[in-house]
Design a protein around this motif. Sequence first.
Motif, mmCIF file in Angstrom:
data_model
loop_
_atom_site.group_PDB
_atom_site.id
_atom_site.type_symbol
_atom_site.label_atom_id
_atom_site.label_comp_id
_atom_site.label_asym_id
_atom_site.label_seq_id
_atom_site.Cartn_x
_atom_site.Cartn_y
_atom_site.Cartn_z
ATOM 1 N N LYS A 42 2.442 14.994 -11.936
ATOM 2 C CA LYS A 42 1.911 15.418 -10.909
ATOM 3 C C LYS A 42 0.992 14.576 -9.922
ATOM 4 N N MET A 43 0.210 14.281 -10.740
ATOM 5 C CA MET A 43 -0.877 13.469 -10.063
ATOM 6 C C MET A 43 -0.088 12.219 -9.341
ATOM 7 N N ARG A 44 0.588 11.416 -10.197
ATOM 8 C CA ARG A 44 1.570 10.415 -9.668
ATOM 9 C C ARG A 44 2.198 10.712 -8.576
ATOM 10 N N THR A 45 2.898 11.771 -8.433
ATOM 11 C CA THR A 45 3.856 11.905 -7.320
ATOM 12 C C THR A 45 2.946 12.371 -6.058
ATOM 13 N N LYS A 46 1.988 13.154 -6.193
ATOM 14 C CA LYS A 46 1.006 13.864 -4.934
ATOM 15 C C LYS A 46 0.432 12.467 -4.465
ATOM 16 N N LEU A 47 -0.180 11.851 -5.423
ATOM 17 C CA LEU A 47 -0.911 10.656 -5.074
ATOM 18 C C LEU A 47 -0.061 9.665 -4.009
ATOM 19 N N ALA A 48 1.147 9.453 -4.607
ATOM 20 C CA ALA A 48 1.916 8.521 -3.952
ATOM 21 C C ALA A 48 2.258 9.158 -2.697
ATOM 22 N N VAL A 49 2.577 10.569 -2.464
ATOM 23 C CA VAL A 49 2.509 11.138 -1.199
ATOM 24 C C VAL A 49 1.414 10.960 -0.391
ATOM 25 N N GLY A 50 0.338 11.254 -0.934
ATOM 26 C CA GLY A 50 -0.719 11.336 0.122
ATOM 27 C C GLY A 50 -1.098 10.076 0.569
ATOM 28 N N ILE A 51 -0.751 8.956 -0.268
ATOM 29 C CA ILE A 51 -1.113 7.589 0.058
ATOM 30 C C ILE A 51 -0.070 7.060 1.179
ATOM 31 N N ALA A 52 1.043 7.548 1.003
ATOM 32 C CA ALA A 52 1.927 6.904 2.132
ATOM 33 C C ALA A 52 1.764 7.691 3.433
ATOM 34 N N LYS A 53 0.914 8.816 3.128
ATOM 35 C CA LYS A 53 0.474 9.480 4.619
ATOM 36 C C LYS A 53 -0.521 9.011 5.263
ATOM 37 N N LEU A 54 -1.207 7.979 4.444
ATOM 38 C CA LEU A 54 -2.545 7.687 4.988
ATOM 39 C C LEU A 54 -2.261 6.724 6.465
ATOM 40 N N PRO A 55 -2.935 6.941 7.624
ATOM 41 C CA PRO A 55 -2.516 6.446 8.922
ATOM 42 C C PRO A 55 -2.627 4.917 8.828
ATOM 43 N N ALA A 56 -1.657 4.151 9.409
ATOM 44 C CA ALA A 56 -1.375 2.754 9.313
ATOM 45 C C ALA A 56 -2.508 1.993 10.390
ATOM 46 N N GLN A 57 -2.637 3.087 11.707
ATOM 47 C CA GLN A 57 -3.289 2.690 12.811
ATOM 48 C C GLN A 57 -4.910 3.040 12.616
ATOM 49 N N LEU A 58 -5.693 2.029 12.255
ATOM 50 C CA LEU A 58 -6.880 2.707 12.253
ATOM 51 C C LEU A 58 -8.019 1.884 13.200
ATOM 52 N N GLU A 59 -9.318 2.670 13.745
ATOM 53 C CA GLU A 59 -10.112 2.168 14.591
ATOM 54 C C GLU A 59 -11.019 1.479 13.903
ATOM 55 N N SER A 60 -11.396 1.997 12.591
ATOM 56 C CA SER A 60 -12.507 1.528 11.844
ATOM 57 C C SER A 60 -12.176 0.283 11.142
ATOM 58 N N ASP A 61 -12.878 -0.769 11.041
ATOM 59 C CA ASP A 61 -12.451 -1.972 10.223
ATOM 60 C C ASP A 61 -12.833 -1.522 8.793
ATOM 61 N N LYS A 62 -13.877 -0.682 8.535
ATOM 62 C CA LYS A 62 -14.250 -0.368 7.121
ATOM 63 C C LYS A 62 -13.047 0.362 6.447
ATOM 64 N N ALA A 63 -12.873 1.553 7.439
ATOM 65 C CA ALA A 63 -11.548 2.375 6.770
ATOM 66 C C ALA A 63 -10.315 1.507 6.571
ATOM 67 N N ALA A 64 -10.009 0.644 7.411
ATOM 68 C CA ALA A 64 -8.959 -0.144 7.157
ATOM 69 C C ALA A 64 -8.820 -1.036 6.016
ATOM 70 N N GLN A 65 -9.926 -1.515 5.460
ATOM 71 C CA GLN A 65 -10.439 -2.026 4.542
ATOM 72 C C GLN A 65 -10.234 -1.500 3.115
ATOM 73 N N LEU A 66 -10.738 -0.002 3.274
ATOM 74 C CA LEU A 66 -10.653 0.848 2.205
ATOM 75 C C LEU A 66 -9.131 1.043 1.923
ATOM 76 N N ILE A 67 -8.685 1.508 2.944
ATOM 77 C CA ILE A 67 -7.090 1.840 2.715
ATOM 78 C C ILE A 67 -6.419 0.790 2.198
ATOM 79 N N ALA A 68 -6.675 -0.579 2.613
ATOM 80 C CA ALA A 68 -5.875 -1.485 2.127
ATOM 81 C C ALA A 68 -6.196 -1.774 0.636
ATOM 82 N N GLN A 69 -7.453 -1.530 0.339
ATOM 83 C CA GLN A 69 -7.754 -1.612 -1.115
ATOM 84 C C GLN A 69 -6.891 -0.425 -1.823
#
Lengths: 626, 272
Positions: free
Chosen positions: A304-331
């Motif tokens: 369950k953790m696998r699937t939900k995590l994948a779904v959640g990560i896929a939903k993370l926004p791609a367009q970000l205004e904060s560089d830090k956020a962009a970096q974290l999401i890339a990580q």
Amino acid sequence: MAKHFQRQGRRILGLDKQSWIKGFFGGNAGISIVVLFLICFFLMLEAFRFFPSHHEGLQVYRKSGQEYVGHLMEQADGYQEFVSFTNQAYFAEYDARYTKERGIKDSWDALLGEIEDEGEDLAEVLEDARDEEDEAAIAEAEGAYRTFLKDLTASVSRQSIDSFGRLEGHDDTWEKLLLAAQTYDPVEEETPDFVAEAIQVQKEGMHSFTEAKGEIAAAGTELKDLRSKLVAITAKIAEDAEAGQSARARKEALLAGATKMEGEDKAAALEEAEKIVIQDEFPFGERVQPLEEAKEAHRQAVAKMRTKLAVGIAKLPAQLESDKAAQLIAQIKNGQERFLDNVDRSLEKAQDWEFDKDVGFFESVAKFFFGRDWITNSSWTNVYGLLPLLTGSVVISCIALFFAVPLSIGAAIYVNRLATLREQNLIKPSIEMIQAIPSIVLGFFGIMVLGQHLQDWSQAAWVPEFLQIKDRLNAFNAGLLLALMAVPTIFTLCEDALNNVPRAYTEASLALGASKLQTVTRVIVPTAISGILAAVLLGLGRVIGETMVVLLVAGNRISMPDWGQGLGLMMQPTHTMTGIIAQEMPEVGEGTLHYRALFLVGLVLFSISLSINITAQRIIKRLGNV
Amino acid sequence: MNDSSVTLDSADAPAIAVNEPIISIDDLSFSYDLGKTNTLRNISLEIPAGKVTAFIGPSGCGKSTLLRCLNRMNDLVDTAKVTTGKISILGQDINAPDVEAIELRKHIGMVFQKYNPFPKSIYENVAYGLRVQGINSKSVLDQAVEESLQKSALWSEVKDRLNTSALGLSGGQQQRLCIARTIAVKPQIVLMDEPCSALDPIATARIEELIAELQQDFTIVIVTHNMQQATRVSDRTAFFYLGELIEYDETSTIFGNPKVKQTEDYVSGRFG
Ligand SMILES: Nc1ncnc2c1ncn2[C@@H]1O[C@H](COP(=O)(O)OP(=O)(O)O)[C@@H](O)[C@H]1O
Ligand SMILES: [Mg+2]
């Protein structure tokens, strides 16, 4: 016969004076050797006793199911990292995108807080008046409340309300807030439109991110629940097993004590001893039953953790205004696959776990030498893995040699071949003087001066990002100081080696039209190379055994270096073999596993130093017959 | 090459006819202690090209010192100083400010009293002088090594083990290797400071033969304390005593019919 050639003087205990003198000096040499052997013997005795106890400890770790839960913890911890990264990214983005809106909302909340605190009584009066529908009273109460609000908004400090300064540069908004506060009605409790709007804007703007965040945060609920449940169970099993093991000894001790007692004391002791039940075999099989039963739930939780995590990560926004956020999401996105692989592997290991499979003795030995964690005083389980300490020592030594070797060899060449007599008389004693600095003083210098300066310098624009120093105490700092300590050793021995190169070689080379520099690089250094190598090795021996400086300056963080950082790993805090012994030895109980682990580390250190020294000796001996 | 003149390969070297002076020493005084005391005093002599000149004299009279003035090896001593006079080699004052000792030594080789090959292979020993001049072409080096070893009569003995350590050779071979190393850079002049004093008689004889052969290509100055050796190998002989040049003439004259009493006493073994 005349008495000629007789021994003169008195004999003491049957020995003459010469024998006594000889015995005295011989005795001194003998004592040193005996002490050396005693140290070796004692070191080995304690160190080697680590292995059986360690093996036993690992056995219990497996039997009690802690090993199983350990895998589960690994998965849960890995997952938790994603949650925390997501949260950080979320707030970074939130802040970047809605600074003003957050400022409005937070300032409004803070203002309300002030108003409600200070105007509590007045608000009550107003409410009462309205309840009683007494027009005059209402008018009076409202008037009083208005005056209160006016005073309050006039005196309130902008800094304490908008404490993050989010409304800086938005003075009109601030005025608007104050104005809205002046017409605030404590009974109606209405939020002004523009504040409500700001809240709405944020909510809508962050909507998809919030959703993704929620998804990720919810993905591991089951896993975490299971974790806390099983941790409690297995910790109890381990504790009971431990108690069971010592029960027999306790009972015997009580009975033995009772024979020496009288009357009531004796009865009490006997009773106590009676209460101790000795189990021949601790019933691990029975006790770990809940774990066997949890295996299925564990599999499901992970799935369950696998699937939900994948779904959640896929939903993370791609367009970000904060560089830090962009970096974290890339990580997050980059780390996802590796994490899931690790989870699979760890789950497989967990599912393979059987409480009654023996831990191989060799496996327990390997766990020490190749273990990547050193965790002590843990409420869960202690782990003794040499690698982080060994790598720490090696990294620091490499840094030290990197700086010390060229410096000392260069200085030695200069002093020996190029300097004038006056320069020689200045440089040689100065370098040798370094040896006189007590290491505690160097360590102090490293903490107070070098650490701070290095950190400041590393912030300069030309320093690449990965070399920037985040922790003042780190391997690089310690390495530099150790380099300083190694310089006199390497320099002196190098100089000796260069001195041993016959002058005739220099003359021959110069007579053939070589320059001084060519003579040094083509004849002198190659001839002295084994001596130089031995000097470097002895310098290494000096560095790797040094304790005080690394203890003070290396930062003492026990962890494997982050290889992904490349050379940046030099800038991380680290711990060393010498440091750990100095730090932990004073507080461990004698004879405990921890105590023996430290001895074993000492033995490893001793072996390393010994082999370095022996190699150096060999090289020096070979030097004799160039 | 022309037999009656010593043309030398170095590009900038003028050809000097045999017997013309190649080294002229004029009123030279030299001190090891910045001029407080003179180890050499007012020495004047001319050394002819293409010949072997021997320096003889009792120990400590300054033979080695004079020899080392010729290739400026005394520069290694911080307090060494030429107090008066000058030395001209191939017409050039070698102590002039614009003369580089390193360049000078490429034209004036030196063989030392105690053989001192580098702890390198035989090949690398011979190639050393060329390598420091920046010559690294294998074919050039190969050829120079072979030629020099041929000339120093060592080739047949070592040609199969050029890459083994030079320190594995016998003493006599090592000294011949040092000679090969010296002539590999094609100097005009070869200085030898008692080259046989550390060798047994057989090895000494071989070196002496070698000197006779080398004379065809080089001007040789040899210091020796062995009178027989001087008569055997040299054309001219200079006799020094207490830092002064006592007599300088044809070797046969010095040993057969010396003009100065001191010389006669010395060569007949009455002192020294
Ligand atoms: N490097 C030196 N520094 C100071 N004095 C030296 C040095 N070399 C030689 N001398 C002195 O110079 C004198 C001449 O020495 P040297 O030329 O070696 O004599 P020879 O070769 O004729 O035996 C001796 O008195 C010797 O002590
Ligand atoms: Mg001499």
